[in-house]
Design a protein around this motif. Structure first.
Motif, PDB file in Angstrom:
ATOM      1  N   GLU A  46       6.231   7.467 -17.381  1.00 13.77           N
ATOM      2  CA  GLU A  46       6.788   8.469 -18.293  1.00 13.77           C
ATOM      3  C   GLU A  46       7.526   9.577 -17.557  1.00 13.77           C
ATOM      4  N   ALA A  47       7.422   9.594 -16.233  1.00 20.01           N
ATOM      5  CA  ALA A  47       7.957  10.716 -15.463  1.00 20.01           C
ATOM      6  C   ALA A  47       9.481  10.730 -15.490  1.00 20.01           C
ATOM      7  N   GLU A  48      10.052  11.920 -15.689  1.00 20.53           N
ATOM      8  CA  GLU A  48      11.513  12.028 -15.678  1.00 20.53           C
ATOM      9  C   GLU A  48      12.048  12.177 -14.268  1.00 20.53           C
ATOM     10  N   ARG A  49      11.205  12.687 -13.367  1.00 20.56           N
ATOM     11  CA  ARG A  49      11.604  12.839 -11.973  1.00 20.56           C
ATOM     12  C   ARG A  49      10.499  12.284 -11.087  1.00 20.56           C
ATOM     13  N   VAL A  50      10.896  11.496 -10.087  1.00 22.88           N
ATOM     14  CA  VAL A  50       9.917  10.877  -9.196  1.00 22.88           C
ATOM     15  C   VAL A  50      10.355  11.079  -7.753  1.00 22.88           C
ATOM     16  N   VAL A  51       9.433  11.539  -6.915  1.00 30.79           N
ATOM     17  CA  VAL A  51       9.688  11.656  -5.479  1.00 30.79           C
ATOM     18  C   VAL A  51       8.797  10.635  -4.783  1.00 30.79           C
ATOM     19  N   SER A  52       9.429   9.740  -4.014  1.00 30.95           N
ATOM     20  CA  SER A  52       8.712   8.585  -3.497  1.00 30.95           C
ATOM     21  C   SER A  52       8.835   8.514  -1.976  1.00 30.95           C
ATOM     22  N   GLY A  53       7.733   8.201  -1.309  1.00 30.06           N
ATOM     23  CA  GLY A  53       7.738   8.143   0.146  1.00 30.06           C
ATOM     24  C   GLY A  53       7.475   6.746   0.676  1.00 30.06           C
ATOM     25  N   GLY A  54       8.060   6.449   1.830  1.00 25.62           N
ATOM     26  CA  GLY A  54       7.880   5.140   2.448  1.00 25.62           C
ATOM     27  C   GLY A  54       7.329   5.259   3.849  1.00 25.62           C
ATOM     28  N   ARG A  55       7.448   4.156   4.588  1.00 24.30           N
ATOM     29  CA  ARG A  55       6.896   4.099   5.943  1.00 24.30           C
ATOM     30  C   ARG A  55       7.490   5.143   6.880  1.00 24.30           C
ATOM     31  N   GLY A  56       8.720   5.592   6.524  1.00 25.01           N
ATOM     32  CA  GLY A  56       9.379   6.604   7.343  1.00 25.01           C
ATOM     33  C   GLY A  56       8.578   7.891   7.475  1.00 25.01           C
ATOM     34  N   LEU A  57       7.622   8.094   6.576  1.00 24.80           N
ATOM     35  CA  LEU A  57       6.787   9.302   6.649  1.00 24.80           C
ATOM     36  C   LEU A  57       5.792   9.233   7.815  1.00 24.80           C
ATOM     37  N   LYS A  58       5.596   8.040   8.348  1.00 24.26           N
ATOM     38  CA  LYS A  58       4.780   7.794   9.560  1.00 24.26           C
ATOM     39  C   LYS A  58       3.270   7.897   9.364  1.00 24.26           C
TER      40      LYS A  58
END
Lengths: 247, 318
Positions: free
Chosen positions: B197-209
């Motif tokens: 339902e979220a209108e905005r999503v901030v997503s993290g990947g492996r680059g975050l270490k």
């Protein structure tokens, strides 16, 4: 326990998607077809794990023509006991569910597994339709399944922002999501024995599908990416507000 | 009549249900009929469904509705649809809606389309559009039955107020006894908008270490009032909870804004997010395939870029 895994054939995840002249059918030239990953990695492997611990059998059920036998043989190579193929083209979720449930009605399975959805039509409808026709409980998007007694299971089900833990008695229908089991690669012995395992062909029931495909289309091409200088991130914030209007 | 099943959470109508009602309203307008809502259990704000187009809210309450049992819910919804002579039944494409659609459609002898992204085309016949092949294509599906069942993908339409508060009236249904027992419900952060339902999503990947670095993702999500998500390797490594995993094997989402931080953009990840309206990709590798699907790209060190973006948005809001 008598376990059944419903399996479907889908284009490989990385397949380039195109359609025939009138856009009603997938252009199959150059496409590799695979067993739907949720059916294979999670549903089938979990059923085999249960059979290894509790005994009994794992049958696989597929709706499709004989050219799909290679997918069924793979399920047998991974470890299923026997297979049933309902000999008709799969055209819609309602038709596939009807054909499968009509077959299941004549067999006493304890647990009926599907994948959580197929990766082609992404509908997630077959499990619920079968459960309704069979009048059985249906637990969807299960990420864990533990058999705690011959006729009793504890299931974890994925939902928005968390999980539910559910107790259910057999028989029931369950759709398998990531977490339920780990993918198994068939070994040489499995591949050899699969050739001699029974693959039974079942005559389909008469049925007229409740939906039809009007046309497919490819999504509109995306505009080229606009790069923003990492030294000028304020510009990105501005664009998100003024151009994209999303913040 | 178009009947919309309304999902609730913690005694309130869910945002996804408002969208389903508004979708039902637009469908009813096309068909020249009314849109009515069905509530199983309680919601203190049920009358507000009228604002988005429901002329009535039919309510049935039973202890059987305290937990979600697919058989109990689908039997009740199908029964209400028959009683009210609904020709179209609308559901949210949530985890419960997805579970219900097949079951309800079977009980109503109906054709069904799940995850619809547009209101039905009714000029000739009745067809519904949805994404297929993990959003690599779209399909228009004709429903050939007198009764139709549709689930609506979250964030597919912008809702607006079209009416006034609706009357809530009881509907008598024979409610089944649950066939399953829900032992526990484990939800984290119930104040955060759920991902679908979220209108905005901030997503993290492996680059975050590593999970210890998630602070910068959360701070950005905070200023944007966004929900956090992650890629598959991140949830596989238990850096983040499994329910945050978006992508083919996780959940598919369609927010207005998707910010991908340190995610390369494998096809399995794109399958779950490339319907997002605006995609921002932040990655130090200019060759990351995700840039091809992005609207805005920043080639740079995420540990430098993300805090700067958070600060820039704070500035903008100030």
């Amino acid at each position: 326990m008598k376990l059944l895994v419903c399996i479907s054939k889908t284009p490989d995840t990385t397949a380039k998607i195109a359609f025939n002249g009138d856009n009603t059918k997938l252009e199959t030239a150059g496409i590799t077809f695979i067993m739907n990953p949720y059916d294979e990695w999670y549903a089938l492997v979990k059923a085999i794990e249960i059979q290894e611990k509790w005994g009994g059998s794992v049958s696989v059920l597929h709706v499709g023509p004989s050219e799909n036998d290679s997918i069924i043989r793979k399920a047998l190579a991974i470890g299923a006991t026997d297979a049933y193929r309902i000999d008709t083209e799969a055209v819609s979720a309602d038709q596939v569910a009807f054909q499968m449930a009509s077959f299941i009605q004549h067999h006493a399975f304890d647990i009926i597994f599907t994948g959580k959805e197929t990766i082609d039509y992404n509908g997630a409808e077959v499990g619920g339709r079968m459960a309704a026709q069979l009048n059985l409980p249906f637990i969807s998007f299960a990420s864990h399944l533990d058999i705690v007694a011959e006729n009793e299971a504890i299931v974890k089900r994925d939902m928005e922002g968390g999980t539910e833990t559910i107790q259910v008695n057999t028989p029931f229908v369950i759709s398998a999501a990531k977490g339920m089991a780990e993918q198994r690669i068939p070994n040489m012995k499995g591949i050899m024995t699969a050739k001699s395992k029974p693959l039974n062909v079942v005559t389909p029931q008469e049925y007229s599908p409740k939906i039809s495909i009007v046309s497919h289309e490819l999504p509109p091409a995306k505009k080229a990416v606009q790069y923003i200088d990492p030294e000028n991130i304020a510009e990105l914030a501005r664009l998100l507000r003024e151009e994209a209007k999303v913040i | 009549m178009v009947l919309v099943f309304v999902e609730t959470e913690n005694g309130k109508v869910r945002k996804a249900a408002l969208e389903a009602v508004y979708y039902g309203y637009l469908t009813a307008q096309k068909l020249g009929t009314s849109c009515q809502a069905l509530l199983l259990g309680n919601a203190e704000d049920a009358t507000s469904l009228g604002l988005y187009g429901a002329t009535f809210v039919h309510q049935s309450d039973s202890i059987s509705f305290n937990f979600f049992d697919n058989q109990v819910y689908s039997a009740a919804i199908a029964q209400a649809a028959k009683k009210l002579e609904a020709s179209v039944v609308i559901l949210s494409h949530s985890s419960n809606g997805k579970s219900l659609i097949g079951n309800i459609a079977y009980l109503l002898d109906a054709g069904s389309v799940s995850a619809a992204i547009d209101i039905p085309e009714t000029d000739k016949g009745f067809s519904v559009r949805k994404g297929v092949y993990s959003s690599k294509a779209l399909v228009n599906i004709e429903l050939n039955t007198p009764v139709k069942v549709i689930s609506v993908l979250g964030n597919s339409l912008q809702i607006s107020v079209v009416g006034s508060n609706a009357e809530v009236q009881p509907i008598a249904l024979d409610v089944l006894q649950p066939g399953i027992k829900v032992l526990s419900v484990d939800k984290l952060q119930s104040n955060v908008t759920p991902l679908p339902e979220a209108e905005r999503v901030v997503s993290g990947g492996r680059g975050l270490k590593g999970p210890e670095n998630w602070g910068i993702v959360e701070e950005l999500a905070d200023v944007l009032h966004a929900t956090t998500a992650c890629s598959r390797p991140v949830s596989d490594a238990d850096w983040r909870p499994h329910h945050e995993h978006v992508g083919q094997t996780g959940i598919a989402i369609r927010p207005n804004l998707y910010i991908a931080i340190g995610i390369s953009g494998a096809i399995q990840h794109l399958a779950g997010v490339n319907n997002s309206k605006t995609i921002v990709v932040i990655n130090k590798d200019p060759e990351a395939p995700f840039f091809k699907s992005a609207n805005y790209g920043v080639v740079g060190d995420l540990f430098d870029v993300v805090p700067k973006l958070t600060a820039a948005i704070k500035n903008l809001n100030a």
